[in-house]
Design a protein around this motif. Structure first.
Motif, PDB file in Angstrom:
ATOM      1  N   PHE A 133       0.945  -1.150  -0.083  1.00  0.00           N
ATOM      2  CA  PHE A 133       0.102  -0.120   0.086  1.00  0.00           C
ATOM      3  C   PHE A 133       0.790   1.239   0.012  1.00  0.00           C
ATOM      4  CE2 PHE A 133      -3.869  -1.996   0.442  1.00  0.00           C
ATOM      5  CZ  PHE A 133      -5.060  -1.238   0.533  1.00  0.00           C
ATOM      6  N   GLN A 134       1.760   1.114   0.899  1.00  0.00           N
ATOM      7  CA  GLN A 134       2.717   2.478   1.021  1.00  0.00           C
ATOM      8  C   GLN A 134       3.560   2.611  -0.345  1.00  0.00           C
ATOM      9  OE1 GLN A 134       5.083   1.655   4.511  1.00  0.00           O
ATOM     10  NE2 GLN A 134       3.307   1.905   5.935  1.00  0.00           N
ATOM     11  N   ALA A 135       4.086   1.614  -0.924  1.00  0.00           N
ATOM     12  CA  ALA A 135       4.657   1.928  -2.010  1.00  0.00           C
ATOM     13  C   ALA A 135       4.133   2.334  -3.135  1.00  0.00           C
ATOM     14  CB  ALA A 135       5.293   0.382  -2.555  1.00  0.00           C
ATOM     15  N   LEU A 136       2.700   1.942  -3.151  1.00  0.00           N
ATOM     16  CA  LEU A 136       1.927   2.637  -4.318  1.00  0.00           C
ATOM     17  C   LEU A 136       1.722   4.020  -3.773  1.00  0.00           C
ATOM     18  CD1 LEU A 136      -0.499  -0.211  -4.902  1.00  0.00           C
ATOM     19  CD2 LEU A 136       1.328   0.428  -6.275  1.00  0.00           C
ATOM     20  N   VAL A 137       1.565   4.482  -2.856  1.00  0.00           N
ATOM     21  CA  VAL A 137       1.220   5.815  -2.499  1.00  0.00           C
ATOM     22  C   VAL A 137       2.574   6.574  -2.979  1.00  0.00           C
ATOM     23  CG1 VAL A 137       1.142   7.537  -0.573  1.00  0.00           C
ATOM     24  CG2 VAL A 137      -0.248   5.353  -0.400  1.00  0.00           C
ATOM     25  N   THR A 138       3.805   6.288  -2.938  1.00  0.00           N
ATOM     26  CA  THR A 138       4.863   6.788  -3.249  1.00  0.00           C
ATOM     27  C   THR A 138       4.990   7.323  -4.954  1.00  0.00           C
ATOM     28  OG1 THR A 138       6.358   4.955  -3.888  1.00  0.00           O
ATOM     29  CG2 THR A 138       6.367   5.545  -1.443  1.00  0.00           C
ATOM     30  N   ILE A 139       3.981   6.547  -5.603  1.00  0.00           N
ATOM     31  CA  ILE A 139       4.149   6.764  -6.921  1.00  0.00           C
ATOM     32  C   ILE A 139       3.015   7.411  -7.291  1.00  0.00           C
ATOM     33  CG2 ILE A 139       5.508   4.910  -7.585  1.00  0.00           C
ATOM     34  CD1 ILE A 139       3.446   3.198  -8.380  1.00  0.00           C
ATOM     35  N   THR A 143      -4.611   5.799  -1.108  1.00  0.00           N
ATOM     36  CA  THR A 143      -4.803   4.563  -0.571  1.00  0.00           C
ATOM     37  C   THR A 143      -6.147   4.178  -0.956  1.00  0.00           C
ATOM     38  OG1 THR A 143      -5.388   5.583   1.690  1.00  0.00           O
ATOM     39  CG2 THR A 143      -3.194   4.747   1.332  1.00  0.00           C
ATOM     40  N   ILE A 144      -7.259   5.033  -0.951  1.00  0.00           N
ATOM     41  CA  ILE A 144      -8.524   4.975  -1.016  1.00  0.00           C
ATOM     42  C   ILE A 144      -8.884   4.020  -2.633  1.00  0.00           C
ATOM     43  CG2 ILE A 144      -9.369   7.010  -2.283  1.00  0.00           C
ATOM     44  CD1 ILE A 144     -11.740   6.686  -0.749  1.00  0.00           C
ATOM     45  N   HIS A 145      -7.765   4.499  -3.549  1.00  0.00           N
ATOM     46  CA  HIS A 145      -8.021   3.828  -5.007  1.00  0.00           C
ATOM     47  C   HIS A 145      -7.352   2.575  -4.787  1.00  0.00           C
ATOM     48  CE1 HIS A 145      -8.983   7.312  -7.395  1.00  0.00           C
ATOM     49  NE2 HIS A 145      -8.431   8.011  -6.318  1.00  0.00           N
ATOM     50  N   VAL A 146      -6.162   2.297  -3.873  1.00  0.00           N
ATOM     51  CA  VAL A 146      -5.621   0.907  -3.956  1.00  0.00           C
ATOM     52  C   VAL A 146      -6.551   0.054  -3.240  1.00  0.00           C
ATOM     53  CG1 VAL A 146      -3.694  -0.325  -2.932  1.00  0.00           C
ATOM     54  CG2 VAL A 146      -3.615   1.887  -3.515  1.00  0.00           C
ATOM     55  N   ALA A 147      -7.203   0.460  -2.105  1.00  0.00           N
ATOM     56  CA  ALA A 147      -8.349  -0.446  -1.424  1.00  0.00           C
ATOM     57  C   ALA A 147      -9.362  -0.651  -2.428  1.00  0.00           C
ATOM     58  CB  ALA A 147      -8.950   0.502  -0.132  1.00  0.00           C
ATOM     59  N   ARG A 148      -9.911   0.084  -3.019  1.00  0.00           N
ATOM     60  CA  ARG A 148     -11.028  -0.068  -3.978  1.00  0.00           C
ATOM     61  C   ARG A 148     -10.492  -1.277  -5.195  1.00  0.00           C
ATOM     62  NH1 ARG A 148     -13.141   5.788  -4.928  1.00  0.00           N
ATOM     63  NH2 ARG A 148     -14.658   6.212  -2.834  1.00  0.00           N
ATOM     64  N   ARG A 149      -9.444  -1.036  -5.745  1.00  0.00           N
ATOM     65  CA  ARG A 149      -8.956  -2.056  -6.615  1.00  0.00           C
ATOM     66  C   ARG A 149      -8.597  -3.483  -5.825  1.00  0.00           C
ATOM     67  NH1 ARG A 149      -6.179   0.608 -11.167  1.00  0.00           N
ATOM     68  NH2 ARG A 149      -5.225  -1.674 -11.586  1.00  0.00           N
ATOM     69  N   ALA A 150      -8.385  -3.433  -4.735  1.00  0.00           N
ATOM     70  CA  ALA A 150      -8.166  -4.767  -4.052  1.00  0.00           C
ATOM     71  C   ALA A 150      -9.330  -5.586  -3.401  1.00  0.00           C
ATOM     72  CB  ALA A 150      -7.026  -4.677  -3.016  1.00  0.00           C
ATOM     73  N   GLY A 151     -10.415  -4.647  -3.585  1.00  0.00           N
ATOM     74  CA  GLY A 151     -11.571  -5.522  -3.110  1.00  0.00           C
ATOM     75  C   GLY A 151     -11.808  -5.265  -1.628  1.00  0.00           C
ATOM     76  N   ILE A 152     -11.187  -4.028  -1.059  1.00  0.00           N
ATOM     77  CA  ILE A 152     -11.180  -3.645   0.180  1.00  0.00           C
ATOM     78  C   ILE A 152     -11.928  -2.353   0.580  1.00  0.00           C
ATOM     79  CG2 ILE A 152      -9.688  -3.037   2.325  1.00  0.00           C
ATOM     80  CD1 ILE A 152      -7.436  -4.818   0.905  1.00  0.00           C
ATOM     81  N   HIS A 153     -12.945  -2.494   1.617  1.00  0.00           N
ATOM     82  CA  HIS A 153     -13.702  -1.493   1.857  1.00  0.00           C
ATOM     83  C   HIS A 153     -12.718  -0.447   2.141  1.00  0.00           C
ATOM     84  CE1 HIS A 153     -16.905   1.288   3.517  1.00  0.00           C
ATOM     85  NE2 HIS A 153     -17.946   0.305   2.881  1.00  0.00           N
ATOM     86  N   SER A 155     -13.027   2.186   4.165  1.00  0.00           N
ATOM     87  CA  SER A 155     -13.161   2.516   5.577  1.00  0.00           C
ATOM     88  C   SER A 155     -11.957   1.691   6.475  1.00  0.00           C
ATOM     89  CB  SER A 155     -14.283   2.491   6.238  1.00  0.00           C
ATOM     90  OG  SER A 155     -14.895   1.207   6.081  1.00  0.00           O
ATOM     91  N   ASN A 156     -11.726   0.380   5.800  1.00  0.00           N
ATOM     92  CA  ASN A 156     -10.607  -0.587   6.238  1.00  0.00           C
ATOM     93  C   ASN A 156      -9.409  -0.622   5.644  1.00  0.00           C
ATOM     94  OD1 ASN A 156     -13.226  -1.463   7.826  1.00  0.00           O
ATOM     95  ND2 ASN A 156     -13.736  -3.023   6.277  1.00  0.00           N
ATOM     96  N   ARG A 157      -9.148   0.405   4.975  1.00  0.00           N
ATOM     97  CA  ARG A 157      -7.880   0.406   4.325  1.00  0.00           C
ATOM     98  C   ARG A 157      -6.610   0.585   5.319  1.00  0.00           C
ATOM     99  NH1 ARG A 157      -9.823   5.256   3.174  1.00  0.00           N
ATOM    100  NH2 ARG A 157      -8.666   7.379   3.098  1.00  0.00           N
ATOM    101  N   THR A 158      -6.840   1.006   6.421  1.00  0.00           N
ATOM    102  CA  THR A 158      -5.596   1.209   7.428  1.00  0.00           C
ATOM    103  C   THR A 158      -6.007   0.301   8.667  1.00  0.00           C
ATOM    104  OG1 THR A 158      -6.744   3.096   8.363  1.00  0.00           O
ATOM    105  CG2 THR A 158      -5.049   3.485   6.896  1.00  0.00           C
ATOM    106  N   SER A 159      -7.001  -0.056   8.905  1.00  0.00           N
ATOM    107  CA  SER A 159      -7.226  -1.004  10.074  1.00  0.00           C
ATOM    108  C   SER A 159      -7.144  -2.365   9.925  1.00  0.00           C
ATOM    109  CB  SER A 159      -8.946  -0.698  10.624  1.00  0.00           C
ATOM    110  OG  SER A 159      -9.704  -1.162   9.337  1.00  0.00           O
ATOM    111  N   ILE A 160      -7.075  -2.676   8.690  1.00  0.00           N
ATOM    112  CA  ILE A 160      -6.632  -4.149   8.588  1.00  0.00           C
ATOM    113  C   ILE A 160      -5.133  -4.290   8.681  1.00  0.00           C
ATOM    114  CG2 ILE A 160      -8.288  -4.613   6.805  1.00  0.00           C
ATOM    115  CD1 ILE A 160      -6.361  -4.240   4.590  1.00  0.00           C
ATOM    116  N   PHE A 161      -4.219  -3.356   8.727  1.00  0.00           N
ATOM    117  CA  PHE A 161      -2.938  -3.475   8.963  1.00  0.00           C
ATOM    118  C   PHE A 161      -2.635  -3.426  10.506  1.00  0.00           C
ATOM    119  CE2 PHE A 161      -2.840  -1.466   4.466  1.00  0.00           C
ATOM    120  CZ  PHE A 161      -2.848  -2.538   4.026  1.00  0.00           C
ATOM    121  N   GLN A 162      -3.461  -3.056  11.294  1.00  0.00           N
ATOM    122  CA  GLN A 162      -3.213  -2.970  12.661  1.00  0.00           C
ATOM    123  C   GLN A 162      -3.335  -4.198  13.406  1.00  0.00           C
ATOM    124  OE1 GLN A 162      -6.383   0.062  13.963  1.00  0.00           O
ATOM    125  NE2 GLN A 162      -5.110   1.611  12.613  1.00  0.00           N
ATOM    126  N   ALA A 163      -3.976  -5.319  13.091  1.00  0.00           N
ATOM    127  CA  ALA A 163      -4.113  -6.465  13.620  1.00  0.00           C
ATOM    128  C   ALA A 163      -2.728  -7.311  13.601  1.00  0.00           C
ATOM    129  CB  ALA A 163      -5.165  -7.300  13.129  1.00  0.00           C
TER     130      ALA A 163
END
Length: 282
Positions: A133-139, A143-153, A155-163
């Motif tokens: 996710f972070q590497a795609l942000v650098t270019i 993150t909202i676009h990355v989440a949508r393309r990956a099939g992730i809601h 609103s969950n695009r950062t919380s999924i990494f906290q577990a």
């Protein structure tokens, strides 16, 4: 303590540790020498065959995937990179690299040893997905676009990494999305110039490594690897001096002597990176 920034091997269980990263730990040297002796004996006996047909590996991976064991899960179980395993079933997105048709005996043995009875789909560490996710942000990808393309809601695009763990299937979707998006320009997919600039600035402020960095170090899924992207020698000295002074109780002069630098160098390092300066620095 070593204050030099150098390329560390992401692991110490493969020949690349010795050949590519110049590692000279005794166990790594012994592994390389043992491989060399086996190779010489096989050549002398006429049985040397370093590469095998990868078709059995490809078919085995497809069977595992059909049973719910993803490529990402195979990579985690074998210690191989996701990209290396995926190469047996499909080509590299955006590159000219074809599907892999040859494989070493060692890699084939690791993959073919996995079976559905012993390994069921499970959970994996989220660090690799977060780094993608972070590497795609650098270019320039928000993150909202990355989440949508990956099939992730979104609103969950950062919380999924906290577990501490995430589903292997989710990790594989993110990895596949990363492989596609890293070769695409955000502006050609509806991302505004303002959003692209904001994403790049966010990544720069947080010193997130870009895809090219992870291509070089090859440790994007290694939870024990600490990226040194844009970390200067002066910052490393500040970190090491802080550790020596707060943990070992050394004063600034003693810390400078231990790090083989002048006391003034530590002063400059603390001024540039005040977050490491002890409150009562001597």
């Amino acid at each position: 303590m070593n204050t030099q920034v150098r390329k560390e091997a992401p692991n110490h269980d493969k020949l690349t540790c010795y050949t590519d990263y110049k590692c000279r730990l005794p166990k790594c040297v012994d592994r390389y020498n043992a491989w060399g002796r086996d190779r010489e004996r096989a050549i002398a006996n006429g049985t040397w065959q370093p590469l095998l047909d990868a078709e059995p590996v490809r078919r085995h991976l497809l069977r595992l995937h059909a049973e719910g064991i993803t490529i990402y899960r195979v990579a985690a179980l074998t210690g191989l990179t996701y990209k290396a395993v995926r190469g047996f079933t499909q080509h590299d997105y955006g590159n000219a690299a074809p599907r892999r048709y040859r494989v070493t005996r060692e890699v084939a043995a690791k993959i073919l040893a996995i079976n559905t009875e012993d390994h069921t789909p499970g959970l994996v560490h989220p660090i690799g997905s977060e780094r993608r996710f972070q590497a795609l942000v650098t270019i320039g990808w928000p993150t909202i676009h990355v989440a949508r393309r990956a099939g992730i809601h979104p609103s969950n695009r950062t919380s999924i990494f906290q577990a501490s763990r995430m589903k292997a299937t989710t990790a594989q979707r993110i990895a596949a999305t990363y492989d596609e998006m890293r070769h695409q320009r955000p502006a050609r997919h509806g991302v505004s110039a303002t959003s692209i600039k904001r994403a790049k600035q966010q990544a720069a402020d947080r010193r997130w490594p870009p895809p090219k960095y992870w291509d070089e170090v090859g440790a994007i899924d290694d939870e024990h690897f600490e990226p040194m992207y844009r970390v200067t020698r002066r910052e490393i000295v500040a970190q090491d001096a802080h550790w020596l002074m707060t943990t070992n109780g050394l004063n600034k002069e003693a810390a400078a002597q231990r790090l083989c630098v002048d006391k003034s160098y530590i002063d400059h390092a603390f001024r540039q990176h005040p977050q490491y300066a002890p409150r009562a620095a001597a």
